[in-house]
Design a protein around this motif. Structure first.
Motif, mmCIF file in Angstrom:
data_model
loop_
_atom_site.group_PDB
_atom_site.id
_atom_site.type_symbol
_atom_site.label_atom_id
_atom_site.label_comp_id
_atom_site.label_asym_id
_atom_site.label_seq_id
_atom_site.Cartn_x
_atom_site.Cartn_y
_atom_site.Cartn_z
ATOM 1 N N VAL A 1 -13.922 65.507 -45.770
ATOM 2 C CA VAL A 1 -13.514 66.903 -45.980
ATOM 3 C C VAL A 1 -12.735 67.062 -47.283
ATOM 4 N N ASP A 2 -11.756 66.207 -47.514
ATOM 5 C CA ASP A 2 -10.860 66.381 -48.659
ATOM 6 C C ASP A 2 -11.454 65.895 -49.975
ATOM 7 N N ASP A 3 -12.105 64.736 -49.956
ATOM 8 C CA ASP A 3 -12.619 64.162 -51.198
ATOM 9 C C ASP A 3 -14.026 64.641 -51.542
ATOM 10 N N TRP A 4 -14.807 64.957 -50.510
ATOM 11 C CA TRP A 4 -16.197 65.330 -50.759
ATOM 12 C C TRP A 4 -16.538 66.750 -50.330
ATOM 13 N N ASP A 5 -15.543 67.485 -49.847
ATOM 14 C CA ASP A 5 -15.715 68.908 -49.521
ATOM 15 C C ASP A 5 -16.835 69.165 -48.521
ATOM 16 N N LEU A 6 -16.941 68.282 -47.525
ATOM 17 C CA LEU A 6 -17.929 68.504 -46.472
ATOM 18 C C LEU A 6 -17.373 69.469 -45.429
ATOM 19 N N SER A 7 -18.266 70.227 -44.824
ATOM 20 C CA SER A 7 -17.872 71.254 -43.854
ATOM 21 C C SER A 7 -17.858 70.670 -42.447
ATOM 22 N N LEU A 8 -16.667 70.399 -41.932
ATOM 23 C CA LEU A 8 -16.514 69.877 -40.583
ATOM 24 C C LEU A 8 -15.445 70.673 -39.851
ATOM 25 N N HIS A 9 -15.683 70.914 -38.571
ATOM 26 C CA HIS A 9 -14.685 71.604 -37.744
ATOM 27 C C HIS A 9 -14.557 70.889 -36.409
ATOM 28 N N LEU A 10 -13.408 71.015 -35.785
ATOM 29 C CA LEU A 10 -13.179 70.381 -34.488
ATOM 30 C C LEU A 10 -13.890 71.172 -33.392
ATOM 31 N N VAL A 11 -14.625 70.471 -32.560
ATOM 32 C CA VAL A 11 -15.283 71.093 -31.402
ATOM 33 C C VAL A 11 -14.303 71.057 -30.237
ATOM 34 N N ASP A 12 -13.829 72.218 -29.814
ATOM 35 C CA ASP A 12 -12.813 72.253 -28.762
ATOM 36 C C ASP A 12 -13.199 73.158 -27.597
ATOM 37 N N ASP A 13 -14.533 73.347 -27.413
ATOM 38 C CA ASP A 13 -14.964 74.195 -26.296
ATOM 39 C C ASP A 13 -15.702 73.414 -25.207
ATOM 40 N N PHE A 14 -15.999 72.128 -25.450
ATOM 41 C CA PHE A 14 -16.548 71.291 -24.389
ATOM 42 C C PHE A 14 -16.397 69.838 -24.790
ATOM 43 N N LYS A 15 -16.393 68.953 -23.796
ATOM 44 C CA LYS A 15 -16.307 67.520 -24.034
ATOM 45 C C LYS A 15 -17.580 66.856 -23.541
ATOM 46 N N TYR A 16 -18.037 65.873 -24.312
ATOM 47 C CA TYR A 16 -19.155 65.066 -23.857
ATOM 48 C C TYR A 16 -18.675 64.150 -22.722
ATOM 49 N N PRO A 17 -19.604 63.626 -21.932
ATOM 50 C CA PRO A 17 -19.226 62.757 -20.814
ATOM 51 C C PRO A 17 -18.323 61.602 -21.241
ATOM 52 N N LYS A 18 -17.238 61.420 -20.479
ATOM 53 C CA LYS A 18 -16.291 60.308 -20.628
ATOM 54 C C LYS A 18 -15.441 60.375 -21.893
ATOM 55 N N HIS A 19 -15.431 61.516 -22.585
ATOM 56 C CA HIS A 19 -14.459 61.742 -23.650
ATOM 57 C C HIS A 19 -13.195 62.293 -22.999
ATOM 58 N N SER A 20 -12.078 61.629 -23.211
ATOM 59 C CA SER A 20 -10.830 62.080 -22.579
ATOM 60 C C SER A 20 -10.167 63.204 -23.350
ATOM 61 N N GLU A 21 -10.654 63.481 -24.571
ATOM 62 C CA GLU A 21 -10.049 64.537 -25.384
ATOM 63 C C GLU A 21 -11.088 65.130 -26.326
ATOM 64 N N TYR A 22 -10.766 66.326 -26.858
ATOM 65 C CA TYR A 22 -11.632 66.929 -27.876
ATOM 66 C C TYR A 22 -11.446 66.140 -29.173
ATOM 67 N N ARG A 23 -12.509 65.477 -29.630
ATOM 68 C CA ARG A 23 -12.389 64.693 -30.861
ATOM 69 C C ARG A 23 -13.656 64.722 -31.717
ATOM 70 N N MET A 24 -14.606 65.553 -31.349
ATOM 71 C CA MET A 24 -15.818 65.657 -32.155
ATOM 72 C C MET A 24 -15.588 66.623 -33.329
ATOM 73 N N HIS A 25 -15.962 66.164 -34.527
ATOM 74 C CA HIS A 25 -15.845 66.975 -35.737
ATOM 75 C C HIS A 25 -17.262 67.264 -36.216
ATOM 76 N N ALA A 26 -17.634 68.542 -36.191
ATOM 77 C CA ALA A 26 -19.038 68.922 -36.345
ATOM 78 C C ALA A 26 -19.299 69.715 -37.615
ATOM 79 N N PRO A 27 -20.511 69.599 -38.161
ATOM 80 C CA PRO A 27 -20.948 70.443 -39.274
ATOM 81 C C PRO A 27 -21.352 71.818 -38.751
#
Length: 482
Positions: free
Chosen positions: A130-156
Motif C-alpha cells: 500500500v505505502d511503497d507501491w500504492d496498491l489498493s487494499l482494504h480490510l474486509v470486516d463484514d465476514f470471516k472465512y472458516p476458522k479465522h478468529s479475526e477479520y484480517r483479510m486485506h482485499a483489492p
C-alpha cells in the motif's frame, strides 16, 4: 479454468527427461541480474521487491499470454495480522494469532517457525504494497472465512484478484530496471557444480539467459493431471480443475533435479462451490453468511463451515459429484456488489429463486421435502443456538423466503506441496544446505497447509505466494554477487 481432459500427458518427477542443463554445454545469449520464472502472485511480488534495487536488472518471464496465474483467479485477499487497517477498525491482534489459526487448521503439520515468520512478515507485506507501491487494499470486516478468529483479510477492489494483478503489473511496467515478457516459458535451469547460473527460455526460439539469481514462481502442479494422480488423493484427482493451465509442476521438478528437498506433496486447496454449467465461482461468503449445502437426496452431508477446501472433497463424493447450495434473499442482497465473482455468477444466470424451499428444490433437481426438512432443522438449531445436525455452529443465520440456490461441484484449485525453502525462500536440500542462487515461493515451495485438503486455511495460498515472493526478491537483490 480447465478440466484437463484433453491435456497431453505431463512430465512427472519420475520422468527421465533432464530439465537442468550444465552451464558447460550452454552459450548464454543474454544476461540479467535477477530472473523470475512465472508471473503469478509470487513472481509479481518478487519482481517488485527485487527491482527496488535500482542498480539491478530484473527480468520476469511468464509462459502464458496473460500474467496473474492463480492470483488472478482468486479473491486477491491477503491475510495479515497486526496491520494499521485492523487497528483503525478497532481490531487488536498479533501475528501469533494468525499463526495459531493456521497451525490449528493443519493440525500442526506445517513448519511452525516458518508459519510464524510468514505471519510476522504479513504486516510488512501489506503496508509495503500500500505505502511503497500504492496498491489498493482494504480490510474486509463484514465476514470471516472458516476458522479465522479475526477479520484480517486485506482485499483489492471487487474482492477480485484480477484487480490486484493489474495494479502490480502496472507498477512493474513503470520501472526502468524491470522487464516483463509473456509467452516466454522457462523450459530448463542452467547450473554448474550444483549452483544455478541461469535458465533456458522461449517457445518459438529458445535463448539461454545468464542470471545471478533465479526465483521459481511457477506455482504448483494442479494443472498436471499425472502429478496430481501421483501425489493427491484419488477423490480430487479427476475433479474439475479451476486453476491456471500453466501450473504443471515445472519449478518443482527443476528444483528437485538439483537436489532440492520436497515436502507435503499431497497437500492441495479445493473449492466446494463452483457452479455447475456456468463454471462461475459461488463465493464461500454465501455459506459463511448462513447458506447450506444438500445433496440430491436433500440431505446435508457435512459441516460446511469447516472450510471450502476439505468440503470440496465431500461434494465430489456425493452422487454425480454435485451438491445444491441453498440460501436466501438476505444473503443475496448482502453479497451483490461486494464480490465480483458473485456478480459474475448472477450475470451468468447461476442462481434460481423461489418462494418456498420445495419449489426451489424442484427447480434445482434435489428432493423437495427432504430439502425443506433440512432447512427447517437448520433454522431450528440456529434459533436455539445449538449445534445443528452436522455439528455446525459458525456463520449461521435463519434462512427465510424468498430462497435462492444453485447446483455446485467440488473442484481442485491448486496444490500446496513443493520445494522446501528457508526464511529467505532459498531452496534447501535434504541436508539443510542451500541450492546456490535458487529461490522458490508460492505453489512451487512447500506450503503452510500440512497434508491433504483439510489443512488449508483461507489465504494460505497468497500468504506463501506473496510472502515468499517478497522475501525472495529482497534477499536476491541484497545478496546479488555473493
Amino acid at each position: 479454468m480447465s478440466s484437463l481432459d484433453t491435456e497431453p500427458q505431463r512430465r512427472t518427477l519420475d520422468d527421465a527427461s533432464a530439465e537442468v542443463v550444465s552451464a558447460d554445454e550452454v552459450e548464454f545469449d543474454v544476461e540479467t541480474d535477477v530472473l523470475i520464472a512465472g508471473a503469478g502472485g509470487c513472481g509479481l511480488t518478487a519482481t517488485l521487491a527485487a527491482c527496488e534495487n535500482e542498480d539491478l536488472t530484473v527480468t520476469l518471464l511468464e509462459k502464458s499470454d496473460e500474467v496473474g496465474g492463480n492470483a488472478a483467479l482468486s479473491t486477491g485477499m491477503i491475510p495479515a495480522a497486526g496491520t494499521r487497517f485492523q487497528r483503525e477498525a478497532g481490531i487488536e491482534e498479533e501475528p501469533a494469532d494468525m499463526a495459531r489459526d493456521i497451525l490449528e487448521k493443519n493440525g500442526h503439520e506445517a513448519d511452525a517457525e516458518l508459519v510464524q515468520h510468514l505471519c510476522e512478515h504479513s504486516v510488512e507485506l501489506v503496508h509495503w504494497l500500500v505505502d511503497d507501491w500504492d496498491l489498493s487494499l482494504h480490510l474486509v470486516d463484514d465476514f470471516k472465512y472458516p476458522k479465522h478468529s479475526e477479520y484480517r483479510m486485506h482485499a483489492p477492489p471487487g474482492r477480485n484478484g484480477e484487480h490486484l494483478v493489474a495494479e502490480m503489473r502496472d507498477r512493474i511496467e513503470s520501472r526502468a530496471n524491470a522487464e516483463l515478457l509473456t509467452n516466454t516459458p522457462v523450459t530448463k535451469l542452467v547450473a554448474k557444480d550444483g549452483a544455478v547460473e541461469g535458465v533456458v527460455a522461449g517457445s518459438v526460439r529458445e535463448e539461454a539467459i545468464r542470471a545471478g539469481k533465479v526465483i521459481l514462481a511457477t506455482d504448483g502442479f494442479a494443472g498436471n493431471r499425472e502429478m496430481v494422480r501421483a501425489y493427491c488423493e484419488a477423490d480430487i484427482a479427476d475433479a474439475l480443475y479451476y486453476g491456471s493451465d500453466g501450473n504443471t509442476g515445472d519449478g518443482i521438478r527443476w528444483g528437485a533435479e538439483l537436489g532440492g528437498a520436497l515436502a507435503s506433496m499431497d497437500a492441495f486447496q479445493g473449492h466446494a462451490t463452483v457452479v455447475s454449467g456456468t463454471g462461475a465461482l459461488s463465493t464461500y461468503a454465501v455459506v459463511m453468511n448462513g447458506g447450506i449445502l444438500v445433496n440430491a437426496d436433500g440431505e446435508r452431508f457435512g459441516n460446511e463451515s469447516k472450510g471450502y477446501s476439505e468440503f470440496a472433497v465431500d461434494v465430489v463424493r456425493q452422487p454425480d459429484g454435485v451438491a445444491y447450495e441453498i440460501f436466501d434473499e438476505r444473503i443475496f442482497e448482502r453479497l451483490q456488489g461486494e464480490f465480483d465473482d458473485f456478480d459474475r455468477a448472477i450475470e451468468l444466470g447461476s442462481y434460481t429463486s423461489a418462494d418456498t424451499v420445495e419449489a426451489l428444490a424442484t427447480e434445482l433437481g434435489c428432493a423437495p421435502e427432504a430439502t425443506r426438512d433440512a432447512v427447517e432443522s437448520y433454522n431450528a438449531a440456529v434459533e436455539t443456538e445449538e449445534p445443528d445436525e452436522v455439528g455446525r455452529t459458525d456463520g449461521r443465520n435463519v434462512l427465510s423466503p424468498p430462497f435462492y440456490g444453485t447446483e455446485v461441484t467440488g473442484s481442485l484449485f491448486h496444490t500446496q506441496g513443493g520445494l522446501v525453502v528457508d526464511e529467505h525462500a532459498r531452496v534447501l536440500r535434504e541436508d539443510g544446505s542451500t541450492v546456490d542462487n535458487l529461490y522458490a515461493g508460492g505453489g512451487t515451495a512447500t506450503g503452510i497447509s500440512g497434508h491433504g485438503a483439510d489443512g488449508y486455511l483461507s489465504g494460505n495460498g497468497l500468504t506463501t505466494a506473496m510472502g515468499f515472493g517478497r522475501l525472495a526478491g529482497l534477499h536476491a537483490a541484497r545478496s546479488f554477487g555473493e
